[in-house]
Design a protein around this motif. Structure first.
Motif, PDB file in Angstrom:
ATOM      1  N   CYS A 179     -75.108  15.431  -3.005  1.00  0.00           N
ATOM      2  CA  CYS A 179     -74.592  16.610  -2.304  1.00  0.00           C
ATOM      3  C   CYS A 179     -74.876  17.842  -3.164  1.00  0.00           C
ATOM      4  O   CYS A 179     -74.538  17.869  -4.344  1.00  0.00           O
ATOM      5  N   ASN A 181     -73.479  20.612  -3.297  1.00  0.00           N
ATOM      6  CA  ASN A 181     -72.292  21.317  -3.781  1.00  0.00           C
ATOM      7  C   ASN A 181     -71.562  20.544  -4.851  1.00  0.00           C
ATOM      8  O   ASN A 181     -71.370  21.030  -5.951  1.00  0.00           O
ATOM      9  N   CYS A 182     -71.144  19.319  -4.548  1.00  0.00           N
ATOM     10  CA  CYS A 182     -70.398  18.590  -5.575  1.00  0.00           C
ATOM     11  C   CYS A 182     -71.338  17.883  -6.550  1.00  0.00           C
ATOM     12  O   CYS A 182     -70.897  17.411  -7.588  1.00  0.00           O
ATOM     13  N   LYS A 206     -73.905  10.611  -2.756  1.00  0.00           N
ATOM     14  CA  LYS A 206     -73.050  10.360  -1.604  1.00  0.00           C
ATOM     15  C   LYS A 206     -73.515   9.178  -0.788  1.00  0.00           C
ATOM     16  O   LYS A 206     -72.833   8.726   0.118  1.00  0.00           O
ATOM     17  N   CYS A 211     -71.835  15.331   3.556  1.00  0.00           N
ATOM     18  CA  CYS A 211     -70.910  15.058   2.451  1.00  0.00           C
ATOM     19  C   CYS A 211     -69.495  15.112   3.004  1.00  0.00           C
ATOM     20  O   CYS A 211     -69.053  16.166   3.473  1.00  0.00           O
ATOM     21  N   CYS A 238     -67.186  17.642   1.007  1.00  0.00           N
ATOM     22  CA  CYS A 238     -67.400  19.067   1.281  1.00  0.00           C
ATOM     23  C   CYS A 238     -67.357  19.365   2.774  1.00  0.00           C
ATOM     24  O   CYS A 238     -67.243  20.527   3.172  1.00  0.00           O
TER      25      CYS A 238
END
Ligand SMILES: [Zn+2]
Length: 620
Positions: free
Chosen positions: A249, A251-252, A256, A271, A274
């Motif tokens: 992902c 963002n994180c 995933k 995700c 998120c």
């Protein structure tokens, strides 16, 4: 019966520098294995966006069921971390525990300070069993954590590059492992790495032989990253390891989804944490990992901790801020770009670091920079980071709790991406079955394409005859391939007498092109005038689309078109590339080192509106 909180703490000096102590303690998943805690399982996925906690369950001592809500870890890199757990089933009611570390006044032989480590736990029992068993359980865990350090030091003294591992007999099929390792030694791999891989397969815990990241291991072993990647590819080919692809992902930055083959990967993924859908990017979000082959060892990738700092090592500090409350993040010195991000919501404040800011314009030590957060997000897009020793003060005026991370802004270079590995000829040669599903298109942000062709090849065929010309053309492909491989590139395909090759960086592509043009005379030595070949080369880098074409990974898009058109502007014996590409620091260095003659020119090519600023490179 309402039971009261029990407080425990233990402090010791560890004769290791703070960053080593942090490395050992922040990998809570590994630590929990070694000190004999139990594996955990997610109770229920967090489906709503405002949900910051995770429901977890486990069986204490393998029998007593426990169920709890786990809050996100809070940490400050190389200083402290802590986690809160609220239980709904089992002998405990509430558990808040963590570690703190600071420099000790004692100095180690290498000049670094030793580290004072303080472990603490504030635990509220739920029942009599909890109350009675807590003192012993907590002390045991703390003692084992300190023993983890002394065991590490013993290994270090013995010259063994290994963290302490869980006490367990790993069932390894040794005869088969030895047979394959012997085979591996016969292959073109870095020989010094073979015993290190053997050590890993035999003596390391399951977490260290499952989903191994070759670049991380290369750094651990202190050897070149490409060597370890090549070693793992050959080891996979012979059945010592298995490969898998992970979707990360953006963002994180946590994996995933994983698949055993690229062909199982879809263009889009979601995700859950998120709550966002992503389009895949080959050079960022698809990571290649390796695990020990189950025929050699059945490793179990159970999870022992879901939220420790080592899971997201790009996050320097993480802080939970309740609604209406304040949070503080201490600032260190960062020699890379950093930013503030609200987990899940991805509201970002970019940070100008000390290094970038004018000396007089950033706040001094002890000062605070205030950030305000509400339902709409942050009150600013960027701040100047206070000098190390000061703090970011966050006020959360939103109607919900938030988790704020201070993190590295740039993408991790530890990832072996699909784009990177598909530029390696070893990969394309050994894993030709590893292609995308038909019809799948995956973006690549940056890749360098080299196109070549032979000058006047029609005349060449006419003068020397088809058979002789064909022989010479085949020999020229081998010649090209040799230099392309030397710079870690790979040939995607040949079309008539033309070659299309890819490289991870423009520098590698230029190096290959320079090698080709400098050595073409050697190639022509002994050939009659008619047989001599002259090579035209064009380079270009940029975004492209990876697709499955006849069960091979191929690339399409404007960058590919331009690269091919640029090649057609080559006069033979030269290298043509865009002026823009040539301005990269590495490219300038390379051109200077090779004492190339460089001439600028502009040209328009078919299919592109504006004229291109190009350079022609002559190396002879
Ligand atoms: Zn995510």
């Amino acid at each position: 019966m309402k039971l009261s909180v029990q407080k425990y703490e233990m402090e010791k000096e560890i004769r290791l520098p703070r960053h080593t102590v942090w490395k050992l303690l922040s990998d809570t998943d590994h630590l929990n294995r070694v000190i004999g805690l139990f594996p955990v399982e997610p109770g229920q996925a967090a489906h709503t966006r405002s949900e910051l906690t995770s429901l977890m369950n486990a069986k204490a001592a393998g029998i007593v069921p426990i169920l709890w809500t786990e809050y996100p870890f809070e940490w400050q890199i190389e200083e402290r971390y802590a986690v809160l757990r609220i239980y709904s089933k089992g002998p405990l009611a509430r558990f808040y525990a963590g570690v703190e570390m600071r420099d000790s006044s004692n100095v180690l032989p290498d000049g670094a300070n030793a580290t004072m480590v303080r472990l603490f736990a504030h635990v509220t029992p739920a029942n009599l069993i909890g109350m009675l068993s807590l003192p012993l359980m907590t002390r045991q865990s703390m003692n084992k954590t300190f023993k983890y350090f002394s065991d590490y030091q013993k290994l270090l003294l013995a010259g063994i590059q290994r963290r302490p591992q869980p006490e367990s007999q790993y069932r390894v099929n040794l005869p088969e492992a030895d047979r394959l390792l012997f085979q591996l030694e016969m292959m073109p791999v870095e020989q010094s790495c073979v015993p290190l891989l053997k050590d890993r397969i035999i003596y390391h815990g399951d977490d260290e032989v499952v989903d191994m990241r070759p670049y991380g291991i290369a750094d651990e072993w202190n050897v070149s990253r490409v060597d370890v990647l090549r070693l793992f590819l050959y080891a996979t080919k012979i059945g010592l390891l298995n490969l898998s692809w992970h979707l990360i992902c953006p963002n994180c930055r946590v994996s995933k989804y994983s698949a055993e083959s690229l062909s199982l990967i879809k263009e889009q993924f979601h995700c859950d944490f998120c709550g966002i859908n992503y389009n895949l990017q080959f050079d960022k979000y698809v990571e290649l990992c390796f695990s020990v082959h189950p025929n050699i060892r059945k490793a179990n990738a159970q999870v022992y901790c879901i939220g420790g700092p080592a899971i997201t090592p790009h996050v320097f500090a993480q802080c939970y801020v309740e609604k209406g409350k304040d949070g503080v993040i201490d600032c260190g010195y960062y020699d890379e770009s950093v930013r503030i991000r609200v987990l899940k919501y991805n509201h970002i404040v970019n940070i100008h670091t000390e290094r970038e800011a004018q000396q007089e314009s950033f706040p001094g030590p002890g000062e605070r920079v205030h950030l305000h957060y509400d339902e709409q997000g942050w009150d600013t897009n960027e701040v100047v980071l206070p000098a190390s020793g000061s703090a970011l003060h966050i006020h959360n005026a939103a109607e919900r709790d938030i988790v704020v991370a201070l993190e590295k802004a740039d993408w991790d270079d530890m990832v072996v991406t699909a784009a990177k590995v598909s530029t390696m000829y070893e990969f394309r040669g050994m894993f030709s079955s590893e292609v995308l599903a038909p019809g799948t298109q995956i973006g690549v942000e940056s890749l360098t394409f080299l196109f070549s062709d032979l000058l006047g090849s029609t005349i060449f065929y006419e003068t020397v005859g088809d058979a002789r010309a064909y022989g010479q053309v085949r020999r020229h492909f081998d010649f090209m391939e040799q230099w392309i491989h030397k710079s870690q590139g790979t040939i995607v395909k040949t079309m008539g007498d033309a070659v299309m090759a890819i490289f991870e960086t423009p520098e590698n592509a230029l190096q290959a092109a320079i090698d080709i043009q400098t050595h073409v005379d050697e190639f022509n030595q002994g050939s009659s005038n008619d047989d001599r070949i002259v090579i035209k080369i064009g380079l270009h880098h940029g975004a492209a689309i990876a697709v499955n074409s006849n069960d091979k990974i191929d690339y399409f898009g404007q960058t590919v078109n331009i690269a091919s058109r640029i090649q057609s502007l080559s006069k033979g014996g030269d290298i043509v590339l865009s002026k823009e590409t040539s301005l990269r620091v590495g490219m300038k260095d390379l051109l200077e080192r090779s004492r190339a003659q460089v001439a600028r020119f502009d040209a328009t090519v078919k299919g592109i509106d504006q004229s291109l600023g190009l350079i022609r490179v002559l190396v002879k």
